[in-house]
Scaffold this motif. Sequence first.
Motif, PDB file in Angstrom:
ATOM      1  N   VAL A 114       0.847  -1.204   0.000  1.00 13.72           N
ATOM      2  CA  VAL A 114       0.000   0.000   0.000  1.00 13.72           C
ATOM      3  C   VAL A 114       0.882   1.254   0.000  1.00 13.72           C
ATOM      4  CG1 VAL A 114      -1.721   1.316   1.323  1.00 13.72           C
ATOM      5  CG2 VAL A 114      -1.942  -1.173   1.105  1.00 13.72           C
ATOM      6  N   ALA A 115       1.985   1.180   0.751  1.00 16.46           N
ATOM      7  CA  ALA A 115       2.886   2.337   0.834  1.00 16.46           C
ATOM      8  C   ALA A 115       3.480   2.661  -0.534  1.00 16.46           C
ATOM      9  CB  ALA A 115       3.995   2.065   1.843  1.00 16.46           C
ATOM     10  N   ARG A 116       3.894   1.605  -1.242  1.00 14.70           N
ATOM     11  CA  ARG A 116       4.520   1.861  -2.546  1.00 14.70           C
ATOM     12  C   ARG A 116       3.514   2.463  -3.518  1.00 14.70           C
ATOM     13  NH1 ARG A 116       9.170  -2.130  -4.492  1.00 14.70           N
ATOM     14  NH2 ARG A 116       9.231  -0.410  -5.999  1.00 14.70           N
ATOM     15  N   ILE A 117       2.291   1.942  -3.493  1.00 12.89           N
ATOM     16  CA  ILE A 117       1.270   2.478  -4.382  1.00 12.89           C
ATOM     17  C   ILE A 117       0.917   3.909  -3.958  1.00 12.89           C
ATOM     18  CG2 ILE A 117      -1.137   2.207  -5.137  1.00 12.89           C
ATOM     19  CD1 ILE A 117      -0.572  -0.888  -4.824  1.00 12.89           C
ATOM     20  N   GLY A 118       0.847   4.107  -2.650  1.00 10.14           N
ATOM     21  CA  GLY A 118       0.549   5.438  -2.125  1.00 10.14           C
ATOM     22  C   GLY A 118       1.627   6.439  -2.532  1.00 10.14           C
ATOM     23  N   GLU A 119       2.865   5.989  -2.461  1.00 15.25           N
ATOM     24  CA  GLU A 119       3.982   6.861  -2.840  1.00 15.25           C
ATOM     25  C   GLU A 119       3.804   7.346  -4.287  1.00 15.25           C
ATOM     26  OE1 GLU A 119       7.746   4.859  -2.840  1.00 15.25           O
ATOM     27  OE2 GLU A 119       8.859   6.715  -2.468  1.00 15.25           O
TER      28      GLU A 119
END
Lengths: 415, 163, 540
Positions: free
Chosen positions: C486-491
């Motif tokens: 989720v963090a990578r997509i959020g980034e």
Amino acid sequence: MRERLLTGNFHLPQSHTLRVYRETGGYAGLEKAFALPPAAITEEVKKSNLRGLGGAGFPTGIKWGFIPKGHQGPIYLVINADEGEPGTFKDRYLLEKDPHSLIEGMIISAYAIGAHVAFIYVRGEYVRPWRILRQAVEEAYAAGFLGRNILGSGFDLDVVIHRGAGAYICGEETGLISSLEGKKGWPKLKPPFPAVRGAFGAPTIVNNVETICHVPHIMRRGAEWFAGLGTNTQGGTRMYSVSGHVVRPGVYELPVSVTLRTLIYEHAGGLPNGRGLKAVVPGGSSAAILRAGEIDVTMDVDGLKNAGTMAGSAGVIVMDDTVSIPEALMVVARFYAHESCGQCTPCRESTGWIFKMAKRIVEGKGRKEDLDTILDVARRGAGTTICAFYDGAVGPYISYIEKFREEFEALIPRA
Amino acid sequence: MSVAGAGTAELTPEQLAEVRRLQGLYPDKRAALLPVLQLAQDACGYISLETEAYVARLFDLSPAHVHEVVTFYTLFFREPKGRHVISVCHNLTCHLLGAEDAIAHLKARLGVEVGGTTKDGRVTLLSVECLCACEMAPMMQVDDRYEGPLTPETIDRILEGLQ
Amino acid sequence: MPKLTIDGRESEVPEGTGVIEAARRLGIEVPHYCYHPGLSIAGQCRLCMVEIGNNPRPQIACNTQVVEGMVVRTETPKVLETRQAIMEFHLINHPLDCPVCDQAGECWLQIYYMKHGLYEPRMVDEKVHKPKAVPLGPHVILDAERCILCSRCVRFCDEITGTGELGIFQRGDHSEIGLFPGRELANPYSGNVVDICPVGALTDRDFRFAVRVWYLETAKSICPGCSRGCNIAVHSNLRRPHHDGGRRVARLKPRYHAEVNRWWICDAGRYGYKFVDDPSRVRFPTRGRGDAAAEVGWDEIVPLIAGQLRRYQPGEIGVLASPQMANEDLFLLRRLVDHLGLAHVDFRVPPSRPGDEDRILIKADKNPNRRGAELIGLGPRDGGLDARGMLRAARERRIKCLWVFHHDLLASAWPEGEIREALESLECLLFQGSNGNGVRLLAHYVLPSAAWVEREGTFTNFEGRVQRFWKAVEPLGAARADWEIVARIGEALGLSFMPDTGEDCFKALAATVPAFAGLSYRELRDTGRLVWDCAGRGPA
């Protein structure tokens, strides 16, 4: 004249009936008892120096006194008629020949401790004694000695006869309670002691048949008279079961101050066939064995204790000079291995092991270290278990070998 | 106890009434387990696993706990026994006075080993620990009766009386 | 509270405490077999002998309650001699078959022989023989010769499950534990008898001959099998994977927690970890549906997914989170959802049939973190659609992009055909999960989640207790913790909060969500913290 309190009626025809019991003064102690407050009866029994005659020799009145004061709720009296100690058969005689003395003793004892239900645990093999006892209980109910408002005293007592199913350990009071509760006869952890929490979780007094049969006599004739029949620490008479190599095997009721020698040679007629005495087991198979030269001892609890053995159940087994002590040990060890309940590890594991060693020695396959191994295992296991069964086994294990070691060594092949 | 088909063992209504009476004698009905097993054995001759499971239901016990009890006591038979059971004491006093000879004589007369039952189902022969009748040693129990002192002659006479 | 002295050290313990427990509080272990703090006192093994006061005979410490002024000595010559004797009794009929015994290495006969035995063996006679390798049920196998008859297993079945399957039959040295002939040990907690068996008598069929215990690594964890959150230990086999067909997780064991699960776990939880090394695991990100699916790297898939989420209006996107996800995952997802202004968010999907529940441990809700999802706020926002509503909207092509975490929607309580139609109607179906299922087969993009043993995190159990779990093994393939994905997509979508660790997520969670205020991994320690009062429906 020899006092015969318990066996006095044995010779009478129909001695087991209520009629004969009453004709000979039966149930008179009960009327005296009801005139006293319960606590006074316990005091009388304490003063009488009556001690438990099942094997442990614990003072009966003191045991009764362990019931918590002011206890609310049921209290039970349990009669231990699970006679099982090898060499002992006195309770069988009492049940068959004078069951009403037991019933009268139970009523008085139950009144003293405040029990309204009493159980009689009869060993399963005792079919005839059970039938006679059952009949006597029915007679007692019919005559108003059991049930509601006994003799107008306001005291109620019901009696339930419970039959065992074949296990020596159920003679141990907490094993008996487990069995009475419908379980295996596994002894219970103490504390709590039965007088505090016993059968069905209630305060419970477990007493041997012979012990309770004495109670009416204490009531009838007084504690001092009873105490005077015995030694300073043990009152009354007791029934000695004498068996083995004697001319007249049987039950002998004698003051506890009698010596083992007198018992064997005068009462039981000495040894048959002109044989010499080799050894005697004085108090049931769990008592340490005595050599022929050790029989000038009095047969009370303390006399035998001082002689390094015990009065136990007063089962006297006499062995003549033809007996193989190693074989006797094998037989005794087989018994303990068979009867160990299996609960505690030291007893469960070592009774079987010691039997195997004893058997191997008798079969000529002993090893020189076996004798010391048995002694060491017995000593190290002693006192480590829940109940006294294993300590009972240790009595013969150690004494047979220590007192007759050369006989064992003679059977062990030299390397 | 009637055995109604393989694997089932049930008590008659009269016997069930006796079970309830026995259970009512004690503060906890479980205490009637030994008497009820005795009743079942008297009715059936022995206590099968089916009987154990059935009795367990009568007491709301797990069958394992009934099995513990049945296997603990020597007077519960887990297999059919002969019409008569002879239990010879082999404990100390009887041993001193010839129990082994008595057992040997019985084995020879009956043609069975200790623990066995004669082919005709007449007698099961057992050796047992002290029956507390040492005054009549060597002795044995024959069904409900104690017999002793045993000699080859008394044994033969007793055997003749067993049908 | 009575005071006593044990080996010269004073201690004060509550009324009714046994000497064995009082000693344990001082760090003094009195050796024992039959004693177990969760079971009644049996006093059978006779090993826990200590000297008390002037009593000439050593007493068992388990059945002796502390009284004021008691003086206990646990290491006197008499005690040591008694212990040694009792050890010999325990072992004379033992088969001494350690080389082929699964218990070897964690066997209390071995441990205590070395500590308290060390005698010269003198048993030369034939040992008692009893049944060996007897399966008792689906999970437990018995070797009666190894059994020391401590009765723990019997008491467990009598006192904890109330099922009474086991008994001790016969007597004397022929006593043996067993089942009523023809019955099984199949209660929902049967595996616990293996844990409490101090020797190799009861072993685990699932673990039988799999790995030597000294090759196992241990990580503390929380069972994800239901909302109870039983504390467990994950035993992994990293050093000798070839000994067990490459299976990395060798077994799960209960870990004591006074308020959650005491010493126990259920069999469903104990044996429920098989998905971790199952062929159904999703190992790599893929793009393309069905036969067209192709493995791609994270660097490739993240921009693609970010592009999809950017392409649709917020009202055309649905997010279906999962109560299988950790608090960290859910928190970060919530951040992203807020960042994108999405309203159609939910985590609740009813199972195909209601879960079983009992009064011991098992909860009907088979998710470890429903309470966490509730507290963090993964439900529909500002009039958004719930899960069912999103699927209806998908069928009507109002929702065009759906991001599904873990759920197998086709195996839910909802009509399969309807759900399939909904999923097939989507222009973009993202599936993120550790194991494949029907949703994965229909997804346009698949993102591989690390299984719970492959990462750290926290779950909030049914009563609102936040508990940590630790990483036991590395993620398979390219799998990552859900929050990392989720963090990578959020980034890629411009989310400003970028945690590096699970702990960073948790810190932010604690700073944001009131129920978690003031908490930290440190603060949670091994026992977790109750953050929600379920009865009062408010913070604990």
